[in-house]
Design an enzyme around this catalytic site. Structure first.
Site, PDB file in Angstrom:
ATOM      1  N   LYS A  85      52.762  43.627  55.544  1.00  0.00           N
ATOM      2  CA  LYS A  85      51.931  44.243  55.986  1.00  0.00           C
ATOM      3  C   LYS A  85      50.581  43.339  56.300  1.00  0.00           C
ATOM      4  CE  LYS A  85      51.469  48.309  55.845  1.00  0.00           C
ATOM      5  NZ  LYS A  85      51.342  49.229  54.780  1.00  0.00           N
ATOM      6  N   GLU A 119      39.332  51.136  58.900  1.00  0.00           N
ATOM      7  CA  GLU A 119      39.400  52.107  57.987  1.00  0.00           C
ATOM      8  C   GLU A 119      38.368  52.455  56.990  1.00  0.00           C
ATOM      9  OE1 GLU A 119      43.893  52.607  56.090  1.00  0.00           O
ATOM     10  OE2 GLU A 119      43.546  50.476  56.918  1.00  0.00           O
TER      11      GLU A 119
END
Ligand code: ARG
Length: 494
Positions: free
Chosen positions: A317, A324
């Site tokens: 990841k 965000e």
């Protein structure tokens, strides 16, 4: 009213208070003067520790110290010029405030919760330093007009800092847009591929939003920049004050007119919070796209590692944490706007202690905005790698040039609705055969309209499509370059 009041006042006019009927395990304050700076004579007992903590604001309003000192200096000088204060007192006050300023800057100033807020802390220290002159400073003034003045001065400085960060973000965006004036990507409606656009054009859409944000902040600043001082507690003062002098010394553009409004108005904070919320919403929209675009499904951009984090469990990841969080932080700024609106909505004139609750939402709004703008300017300037091939490939899918084909038929005489219908059938045909419109041979396209000519494929290329939208506000590379140059000219000078 009295039935619900937890404090029972007993005695005739003596002002004696019975102990708070609410249980309070904290001992009463040991301070001899009612634990406060300004009204001890009126009270026969100090507030409880719990009330003291509940009502104090010094833990957060000490951020207003510089503004408070500037306001006090201007007030004292005006009092002296008007003959209300002696020249000696004024110069003692100046000296004392200079010492306090230095103490605060050095971190050696002792803030005390016993003195409730920034104003009383500074005034008490001033009196300790210069004696009676310090006690005369509050002549013709109230904390009500004082705090409103401080907050406006502080917010004015904050708006200027925000404007600088916003300019940096806009400059980075314009630079990136100019570098990608020719980069073709799919434009979306309903998040479905709609028509090809250039990345530069897409980025300049955000610049247009941020330009309006800058206008709104500048407009809001004009109403922030008005002086409440001189309104005193609520009705004005009986001293022959010179408000215009104070305003000009502090750089205020105008006086607040009505004294009742001046001490209680927080519209300026609400307007600012609204402009801030909208600015956060714009950044949030942009960040939402960065999150989508950086996901492997899109693969339009790669965010530099220094703006991302990994997962503690999934080794593959790379998460777009910065965009965000910007998206997330827009929620708290919108919340602060709501808090300020609700704070004001049922307040009777004039000042009410409710207003002390204006500071934390306002401070956090400013802090969040400054942090967010700074990191976004950095990200846009140095952290976005564009995958030009992926963008182009995505624009070739989804029949993005269908409108161009319809427009082509219209130019050859078809009514737009008929052209629309013909192209819709052509798209269905292409879809059934798993090809793009541009891959259909002329003869096949002609089945859907006899107006299709041998030059039709020129209309169906991505470059042809974007280049044809060649008017101010259109996505043609030439227009994008012109718009970027215009946007750069409109930026405030650094
Ligand atoms: N700390 C107060 C505030 O933030 C200052 C004004 C207090 N005035 C008063 N009358 N209690 O609003």
């Amino acid at each position: 009213m009295q039935a619900s009041c937890p404090v029972t006042i007993v005695g005739k006019r003596s002002g004696r208070r019975k102990k708070n009927v609410m249980s309070d395990t904290s001992p009463p304050s040991a301070s001899a003067d009612g634990a406060t700076g300004g009204w001890s004579g009126r009270f026969s007992e100090p507030v409880t520790e719990r009330v003291k903590r509940f009502t104090a604001s010094v833990a957060f309003d000490r951020r207003l110290a510089d503004a408070d000192i500037a306001g006090s200096l201007a007030h004292a000088r005006m009092l002296a010029a008007a003959g209300i204060l002696s020249a000696q007192d004024a110069s003692d006050i100046e000296r004392g405030l200079a010492t306090i300023s230095a103490e605060i800057a050095a971190g050696s100033f002792e803030w005390s919760v016993d003195l409730e807020d920034v104003h009383l802390n500074i005034e008490r220290r001033l009196t300790a330093l210069v004696g009676d002159a310090g006690k005369r400073l509050h002549t013709g003034r109230s904390r009500n007009d004082q705090v409103a003045t401080d907050l406006r001065l502080w917010l004015r400085g904050a708006i200027d800092a925000i404007a600088t960060h916003l300019t940096a973000l806009r400059r980075a965006l314009i630079d990136l847009a100019e570098r990608h004036a020719d980069t073709v990507m799919p434009g979306f409606t309903h998040l479905q591929v709609a028509q090809p656009v250039t990345l530069g054009h897409h980025l300049l859409a955000y610049e247009a939003m941020f330009a309006r944000d800058a206008e709104r902040l500048a407009d809001c600043r004009r109403r922030v920049n008005r002086l409440p001082l001189g309104s005193a507690a609520l009705a004005g003062t009986s001293f022959p004050i010179d408000r215009a002098r104070v305003a000009s010394e502090l750089g205020f553009e105008a006086l607040c007119g009505n004294s009742l409004d001046a001490v209680s108005d927080r519209d300026f904070a609400i307007e600012f919070a609204a402009a801030a919320a909208l600015l956060m919403v714009h950044q949030s929209r942009f960040c939402e796209e960065l999150v989508l675009w950086s996901s492997p499904r899109f693969g339009f951009v790669e965010l530099a590692d220094r703006f991302c984090t990994g997962s503690s469990i999934m080794p593959q990841k790379k998460n777009p944490d910065v965009p965000e969080l910007v998206r997330g932080k827009s929620g708290r700024v919108i919340g602060h706007l709501m808090a300020l609106l609700v704070l004001m909505k049922a307040q009777p004139l004039a000042y009410n202690k409710d207003n002390q609750e204006d500071k934390e939402p306002l401070f956090d709004t400013v802090d969040t905005l400054v942090d967010t703008l700074a990191i976004m300017a950095d990200l846009v300037a140095t952290g976005i790698g564009v995958n030009v091939q992926r963008m182009r490939a995505a624009a070739s899918e989804g029949f993005a040039t269908a409108t161009d084909l319809a427009d082509y038929l219209v130019r050859r005489g078809a009514p737009f609705r008929d052209a629309h219908e013909a192209v819709a059938r052509a798209v269905r045909h292409a879809e059934a055969h798993g090809v793009d419109l541009a891959q259909l041979p002329v003869v096949e396209l002609r089945q859907f309209s006899p107006l299709v000519g041998d030059d039709v494929h020129q209309m169906l290329t991505l470059e042809g499509s974007v280049a044809s939208r060649d008017h101010p506000g259109g996505t043609a590379p030439a227009q994008v370059r012109a718009a970027a140059a215009e946007a750069r000219r409109a930026l405030p000078a650094a």
